[in-house]
Enzyme design. Sequence first.
Site, PDB file in Angstrom:
ATOM      1  N   ASN A  10       0.876  -1.171   0.000  1.00 19.65           N
ATOM      2  CA  ASN A  10       0.000   0.000   0.000  1.00 19.65           C
ATOM      3  C   ASN A  10       0.915   1.224   0.000  1.00 19.65           C
ATOM      4  OD1 ASN A  10      -1.756   2.075   0.528  1.00 19.65           O
ATOM      5  ND2 ASN A  10      -2.342   1.363   2.576  1.00 19.65           N
ATOM      6  N   LYS A  12       0.093   4.304  -0.182  1.00 19.49           N
ATOM      7  CA  LYS A  12      -0.502   5.471   0.467  1.00 19.49           C
ATOM      8  C   LYS A  12      -0.293   6.730  -0.389  1.00 19.49           C
ATOM      9  CE  LYS A  12      -0.010   3.108   4.842  1.00 19.49           C
ATOM     10  NZ  LYS A  12       0.134   3.140   6.288  1.00 19.49           N
ATOM     11  N   HIS A  96      -9.357   1.094   4.950  1.00 19.55           N
ATOM     12  CA  HIS A  96      -8.085   1.258   5.664  1.00 19.55           C
ATOM     13  C   HIS A  96      -8.291   2.177   6.873  1.00 19.55           C
ATOM     14  CE1 HIS A  96      -3.959   2.346   6.595  1.00 19.55           C
ATOM     15  NE2 HIS A  96      -3.613   1.249   5.952  1.00 19.55           N
ATOM     16  N   GLU A  98      -6.638   4.511   8.038  1.00 19.15           N
ATOM     17  CA  GLU A  98      -6.399   5.941   7.781  1.00 19.15           C
ATOM     18  C   GLU A  98      -7.628   6.585   7.136  1.00 19.15           C
ATOM     19  OE1 GLU A  98      -2.733   5.316   5.696  1.00 19.15           O
ATOM     20  OE2 GLU A  98      -1.801   4.745   7.598  1.00 19.15           O
ATOM     21  N   GLU A 168      -5.121  -5.080  10.438  1.00 14.94           N
ATOM     22  CA  GLU A 168      -4.090  -4.076  10.665  1.00 14.94           C
ATOM     23  C   GLU A 168      -4.344  -3.378  12.002  1.00 14.94           C
ATOM     24  OE1 GLU A 168      -2.180  -2.856   6.624  1.00 14.94           O
ATOM     25  OE2 GLU A 168      -3.743  -1.442   7.151  1.00 14.94           O
ATOM     26  N   GLY A 174       2.912   2.033  10.829  1.00 12.58           N
ATOM     27  CA  GLY A 174       3.884   3.118  10.710  1.00 12.58           C
ATOM     28  C   GLY A 174       4.601   3.448  12.010  1.00 12.58           C
ATOM     29  N   SER A 214       3.806  -2.405  10.208  1.00 12.67           N
ATOM     30  CA  SER A 214       5.261  -2.486  10.384  1.00 12.67           C
ATOM     31  C   SER A 214       5.854  -3.827   9.945  1.00 12.67           C
ATOM     32  CB  SER A 214       5.645  -2.174  11.831  1.00 12.67           C
ATOM     33  OG  SER A 214       5.238  -0.858  12.181  1.00 12.67           O
TER      34      SER A 214
HETATM   35  P1  13P Z   1       3.326   0.224   7.653  1.00 13.23           P
HETATM   36  O1  13P Z   1       3.825  -1.050   7.013  1.00 13.23           O
HETATM   37  O2  13P Z   1       4.054   1.450   7.192  1.00 13.23           O
HETATM   38  O3  13P Z   1       3.240   0.089   9.144  1.00 13.23           O
HETATM   39  O4  13P Z   1       1.809   0.422   7.140  1.00 13.23           O
HETATM   40  C1  13P Z   1       0.913  -0.613   7.204  1.00 13.23           C
HETATM   41  C2  13P Z   1      -0.300  -0.262   6.435  1.00 13.23           C
HETATM   42  O5  13P Z   1      -1.046   0.618   6.815  1.00 13.23           O
HETATM   43  C3  13P Z   1      -0.570  -0.979   5.175  1.00 13.23           C
HETATM   44  O6  13P Z   1      -1.839  -0.729   4.696  1.00 13.23           O
END
Ligand code: 13P
Length: 251
Positions: A10, A12, A96, A98, A168, A174, A214
């Site tokens: 992803n 982003k 997601h 976010e 997740e 992150g 992560s």
């Molecule tokens: P990270 O791998 O940067 O922690 O992000 C995970 C994520 O949100 C994938 O959709």
Amino acid sequence: MNRRPFIAGNWKMYKTSAEAAETAKKLAGLVSGVTNVDVMIAPPFTALAQVHEAIKESSVMLGAQNLFWEKEGAFTGEISPQMVVSAGCRYVIIGHSERRQYFGETDLSVNKKIRAAITNNLVPVFCIGETEKERDADNTFNILDKQIKMGLEGFSPDDLQPVILAYEPVWAIGTGKTATSGQAQEVHLFIRNLLEKLFGKKIAGSVRILYGGSVKPENIKELMSMPDVDGALVGGASLNADKFAEIIKYK
Ligand code: 13P
């Protein structure tokens, strides 16, 4: 049940079209020999067409990070399932954390988006997960139960055939704080048991459940060794082709 591993990146809100196409091309070369893992990347909308061009001769598949459920209309700033398909996508990430956290996405809108994806032959990667506060309050399973029941409300087992789930935990995204493989397995098993209760054994056994938060070259092997972890949804570490290829070649 033998579930084929699925590893997705992803991206982003990172990379211009040119940068995305370059990374995608490099990745496609690096994983050209990989035949035992499904690989998908989800760049920003603006890069989809160019990335599609860059990977179309390879086994790397394309996904979008979101969609809106209407076919077309006066919905400024939104992208329809048909548009995503026409850009070369087979997959779409939905719900997601976010999007839920910053853009007001709810279990109800997630449900409509999953429906729109399936209707348009896109494979939804349906994201769920608890926040740190919810975990600390021992609410993880309640939250997941609600997200899954509402997100998948009104679907038949047949509808769910193509669906992929991504667990997740918000506190692991992150942050560098990965769930331990034991924590991931515990939740994945809970999800699978709930799917069995709601939709039957067959679907529960075949649906792939990815872990996200992560994921890095250093922890992928351990996570993938868990019986109910069928793949990964990778953020930060998927932006670099070498690193992401290392994750894909975890075996
Ligand atoms: P990270 O791998 O940067 O922690 O992000 C995970 C994520 O949100 C994938 O959709």
